[in-house]
Design a protein around this motif. Structure first.
Motif, mmCIF file in Angstrom:
data_model
loop_
_atom_site.group_PDB
_atom_site.id
_atom_site.type_symbol
_atom_site.label_atom_id
_atom_site.label_comp_id
_atom_site.label_asym_id
_atom_site.label_seq_id
_atom_site.Cartn_x
_atom_site.Cartn_y
_atom_site.Cartn_z
ATOM 1 N N PRO A 79 5.151 25.560 -41.210
ATOM 2 C CA PRO A 79 6.602 25.797 -41.192
ATOM 3 C C PRO A 79 7.102 25.928 -39.754
ATOM 4 O O PRO A 79 6.512 26.618 -38.932
ATOM 5 C CB PRO A 79 6.751 27.108 -41.972
ATOM 6 C CG PRO A 79 5.566 27.128 -42.886
ATOM 7 C CD PRO A 79 4.445 26.515 -42.093
ATOM 8 N N HIS A 80 8.214 25.247 -39.456
ATOM 9 C CA HIS A 80 8.750 25.237 -38.108
ATOM 10 C C HIS A 80 10.225 24.895 -38.177
ATOM 11 O O HIS A 80 10.768 24.616 -39.242
ATOM 12 C CB HIS A 80 8.017 24.202 -37.239
ATOM 13 C CG HIS A 80 8.165 22.795 -37.734
ATOM 14 N ND1 HIS A 80 7.480 22.325 -38.844
ATOM 15 C CD2 HIS A 80 8.920 21.769 -37.290
ATOM 16 C CE1 HIS A 80 7.821 21.065 -39.059
ATOM 17 N NE2 HIS A 80 8.699 20.694 -38.135
ATOM 18 N N SER A 81 10.886 24.903 -37.035
ATOM 19 C CA SER A 81 12.295 24.519 -36.985
ATOM 20 C C SER A 81 12.558 23.765 -35.692
ATOM 21 O O SER A 81 11.750 23.773 -34.770
ATOM 22 C CB SER A 81 13.206 25.753 -37.084
ATOM 23 O OG SER A 81 13.042 26.582 -35.937
ATOM 24 N N HIS A 82 13.723 23.105 -35.648
ATOM 25 C CA HIS A 82 14.145 22.362 -34.463
ATOM 26 C C HIS A 82 15.496 22.893 -34.006
ATOM 27 O O HIS A 82 16.304 23.360 -34.812
ATOM 28 C CB HIS A 82 14.284 20.871 -34.779
ATOM 29 C CG HIS A 82 13.070 20.255 -35.378
ATOM 30 N ND1 HIS A 82 11.959 19.918 -34.635
ATOM 31 C CD2 HIS A 82 12.772 19.925 -36.666
ATOM 32 C CE1 HIS A 82 11.035 19.397 -35.437
ATOM 33 N NE2 HIS A 82 11.499 19.389 -36.668
ATOM 34 N N GLN A 83 15.764 22.774 -32.732
ATOM 35 C CA GLN A 83 17.079 23.146 -32.218
ATOM 36 C C GLN A 83 18.105 22.063 -32.521
ATOM 37 O O GLN A 83 19.310 22.326 -32.517
ATOM 38 C CB GLN A 83 17.005 23.366 -30.710
ATOM 39 C CG GLN A 83 16.168 24.573 -30.303
ATOM 40 C CD GLN A 83 16.084 24.725 -28.790
ATOM 41 O OE1 GLN A 83 15.516 23.885 -28.105
ATOM 42 N NE2 GLN A 83 16.672 25.790 -28.281
ATOM 43 N N GLN A 84 17.650 20.845 -32.807
ATOM 44 C CA GLN A 84 18.547 19.728 -33.044
ATOM 45 C C GLN A 84 18.805 19.547 -34.545
ATOM 46 O O GLN A 84 18.058 20.028 -35.390
ATOM 47 C CB GLN A 84 17.947 18.434 -32.486
ATOM 48 C CG GLN A 84 17.576 18.476 -31.019
ATOM 49 C CD GLN A 84 16.144 18.940 -30.789
ATOM 50 O OE1 GLN A 84 15.486 19.445 -31.691
ATOM 51 N NE2 GLN A 84 15.664 18.766 -29.570
ATOM 52 N N TRP A 85 19.866 18.774 -34.842
ATOM 53 C CA TRP A 85 20.074 18.298 -36.211
ATOM 54 C C TRP A 85 19.127 17.133 -36.427
ATOM 55 O O TRP A 85 18.902 16.325 -35.521
ATOM 56 C CB TRP A 85 21.523 17.849 -36.389
ATOM 57 C CG TRP A 85 21.839 17.379 -37.783
ATOM 58 C CD1 TRP A 85 22.161 18.150 -38.855
ATOM 59 C CD2 TRP A 85 21.845 16.022 -38.247
ATOM 60 N NE1 TRP A 85 22.368 17.356 -39.957
ATOM 61 C CE2 TRP A 85 22.185 16.050 -39.616
ATOM 62 C CE3 TRP A 85 21.597 14.791 -37.637
ATOM 63 C CZ2 TRP A 85 22.284 14.894 -40.381
ATOM 64 C CZ3 TRP A 85 21.688 13.637 -38.396
ATOM 65 C CH2 TRP A 85 22.033 13.697 -39.758
ATOM 66 N N SER A 86 18.545 17.038 -37.621
ATOM 67 C CA SER A 86 17.485 16.052 -37.853
ATOM 68 C C SER A 86 17.758 15.224 -39.104
ATOM 69 O O SER A 86 18.320 15.718 -40.087
ATOM 70 C CB SER A 86 16.128 16.759 -38.004
ATOM 71 O OG SER A 86 15.848 17.570 -36.880
ATOM 72 N N ILE A 87 17.319 13.974 -39.035
ATOM 73 C CA ILE A 87 17.409 13.076 -40.188
ATOM 74 C C ILE A 87 16.138 12.240 -40.242
ATOM 75 O O ILE A 87 15.650 11.758 -39.212
ATOM 76 C CB ILE A 87 18.661 12.173 -40.099
ATOM 77 C CG1 ILE A 87 18.684 11.164 -41.252
ATOM 78 C CG2 ILE A 87 18.747 11.464 -38.745
ATOM 79 C CD1 ILE A 87 19.987 10.369 -41.349
ATOM 80 N N GLY A 88 15.582 12.084 -41.440
ATOM 81 C CA GLY A 88 14.364 11.312 -41.606
ATOM 82 C C GLY A 88 14.490 10.316 -42.739
ATOM 83 O O GLY A 88 15.239 10.535 -43.696
ATOM 84 N N ALA A 89 13.760 9.219 -42.632
ATOM 85 C CA ALA A 89 13.705 8.194 -43.678
ATOM 86 C C ALA A 89 12.268 8.045 -44.131
ATOM 87 O O ALA A 89 11.373 7.837 -43.308
ATOM 88 C CB ALA A 89 14.240 6.862 -43.166
ATOM 89 N N ILE A 90 12.027 8.141 -45.440
ATOM 90 C CA ILE A 90 10.691 7.987 -45.990
ATOM 91 C C ILE A 90 10.438 6.497 -46.195
ATOM 92 O O ILE A 90 11.081 5.853 -47.020
ATOM 93 C CB ILE A 90 10.541 8.742 -47.325
ATOM 94 C CG1 ILE A 90 11.090 10.172 -47.202
ATOM 95 C CG2 ILE A 90 9.084 8.736 -47.761
ATOM 96 C CD1 ILE A 90 10.473 10.992 -46.093
ATOM 97 N N LEU A 91 9.489 5.953 -45.428
ATOM 98 C CA LEU A 91 9.201 4.524 -45.480
ATOM 99 C C LEU A 91 8.186 4.174 -46.561
ATOM 100 O O LEU A 91 8.213 3.067 -47.114
ATOM 101 C CB LEU A 91 8.676 4.050 -44.125
ATOM 102 C CG LEU A 91 9.589 4.294 -42.921
ATOM 103 C CD1 LEU A 91 8.893 3.863 -41.633
ATOM 104 C CD2 LEU A 91 10.914 3.568 -43.088
ATOM 105 N N ALA A 92 7.276 5.094 -46.850
ATOM 106 C CA ALA A 92 6.248 4.850 -47.867
ATOM 107 C C ALA A 92 5.652 6.185 -48.278
ATOM 108 O O ALA A 92 5.594 7.129 -47.491
ATOM 109 C CB ALA A 92 5.155 3.931 -47.331
ATOM 110 N N GLY A 93 5.206 6.255 -49.529
ATOM 111 C CA GLY A 93 4.506 7.442 -49.998
ATOM 112 C C GLY A 93 5.417 8.489 -50.600
ATOM 113 O O GLY A 93 6.624 8.290 -50.771
ATOM 114 N N GLN A 94 4.804 9.620 -50.922
ATOM 115 C CA GLN A 94 5.508 10.740 -51.528
ATOM 116 C C GLN A 94 5.140 12.021 -50.796
ATOM 117 O O GLN A 94 4.040 12.170 -50.280
ATOM 118 C CB GLN A 94 5.138 10.883 -53.010
ATOM 119 C CG GLN A 94 5.548 9.703 -53.871
ATOM 120 C CD GLN A 94 5.137 9.897 -55.320
ATOM 121 O OE1 GLN A 94 4.083 10.438 -55.600
ATOM 122 N NE2 GLN A 94 5.979 9.450 -56.234
ATOM 123 N N SER A 95 6.089 12.953 -50.786
ATOM 124 C CA SER A 95 5.867 14.192 -50.052
ATOM 125 C C SER A 95 6.595 15.334 -50.730
ATOM 126 O O SER A 95 7.572 15.128 -51.468
ATOM 127 C CB SER A 95 6.381 14.049 -48.609
ATOM 128 O OG SER A 95 6.368 15.296 -47.947
#
Length: 278
Positions: free
Chosen positions: A33-49
């Motif tokens: 568990p962690h955090s970022h100071q920035q706003w973040s966006i991610g795209a899942i290209l393959a797999g499941q999480s």
């Protein structure tokens, strides 16, 4: 041939408000568990999480966009025996707030935040993947890449505003837990015991750990380590030697710094420092 297991980081000194990570084979990736100071966006290209954010569990898969506000505690790890590939982009919240205000998407200049954790609109997903691909090539100049970034985030936040209006972040109440968090930020390089910090603010250590974790989704110790890693990332981007960063960040040695760094960034400090050569 299997894709590389090493993450690829893209940064541009002419675009200091954005950082992009590409992972093509993340089957062995694990995040604490962690955090970022920035706003973040991610795209899942393959797999499941399984994506845990602020104690909410989300199942994400190929085609999903994942959004995270600054300082939200989260972790995203692949399911067992699942392939795992993704893009993750971190955007300076002040740059993003100014863009949205100047574009008329929001009516206030300060950062307001996004409320959705996942987005399932295929067109927004595809446009984001294309944006990432364009950033990681030398086809476009820095000025053109800035235009591409601006155009995409105006489009995305216009959509979010229609689905679920942006909200102004609630000011933190003036209580001692937030004073403790601020103290940990300011003194993160020091190794004061939690017991000593508890006494400083008039808490028992057991109460402080329990209450702090309930408010911030991290123990005080984890919160302090997370802040050290954030500052370590900044130092790495400035080209400072890893051994020097480890010492100045209060770690016992370079190996300790590298171990904690990899738990939260899923990359070694050396991998994080290297950027994509175009």
């Amino acid at each position: 041939m299997l894709p590389t297991t090493h993450p690829i980081f893209w940064r541009d000194p002419e675009l200091p408000f954005v950082e992009l990570r590409q992972v093509l084979d993340g089957r062995k990736v694990t995040y604490a568990p962690h955090s970022h100071q920035q706003w973040s966006i991610g795209a899942i290209l393959a797999g499941q999480s399984e994506f845990i954010c602020e104690d909410r569990l989300h199942q994400v898969t190929h085609g999903n966009l994942v959004l995270m506000n600054p300082d939200e505690v989260h972790a995203c790890n692949p399911k067992q025996n699942s392939v795992w590939a993704y893009y993750m982009m971190h955007i300076d919240k002040n740059w993003l707030a100014a863009l949205l205000f100047e574009s008329g998407v929001t009516k206030q200049q300060n950062w307001q935040g996004s409320r959705l954790d996942t987005v399932l609109l295929p067109q927004l997903y595809q446009d984001f993947v294309i944006l990432c691909q364009n950033l990681m090539t030398n086809t476009f100049t820095a000025a053109q890449k800035r235009t591409l970034l601006s155009s995409y985030f105006v489009q995305l936040f216009t959509y979010l505003d229609c689905v679920e209006p942006l909200h102004e972040q609630t000011l933190l109440p003036a209580n001692k837990l937030y004073q403790v968090a601020n103290y940990l930020n300011e003194h993160c390089f020091e190794d004061q015991s939690i017991n000593a910090i508890s006494k400083l603010f008039g808490f028992s250590s057991s109460y402080l750990v329990r209450a702090f974790k309930r408010h911030f989704n991290m123990t005080p110790h984890a919160y302090r380590l997370n802040r050290r890693i954030q500052l370590g990332q900044q130092a790495l981007k400035q080209g400072q030697p890893i051994a020097s960063i480890a010492h100045s960040a209060g770690f016992s040695d370079q190996a300790h710094f590298q171990r904690v760094f990899k738990q939260r960034v899923a990359a070694t400090p050396e991998q994080y420092r290297r950027t994509l050569s175009l």
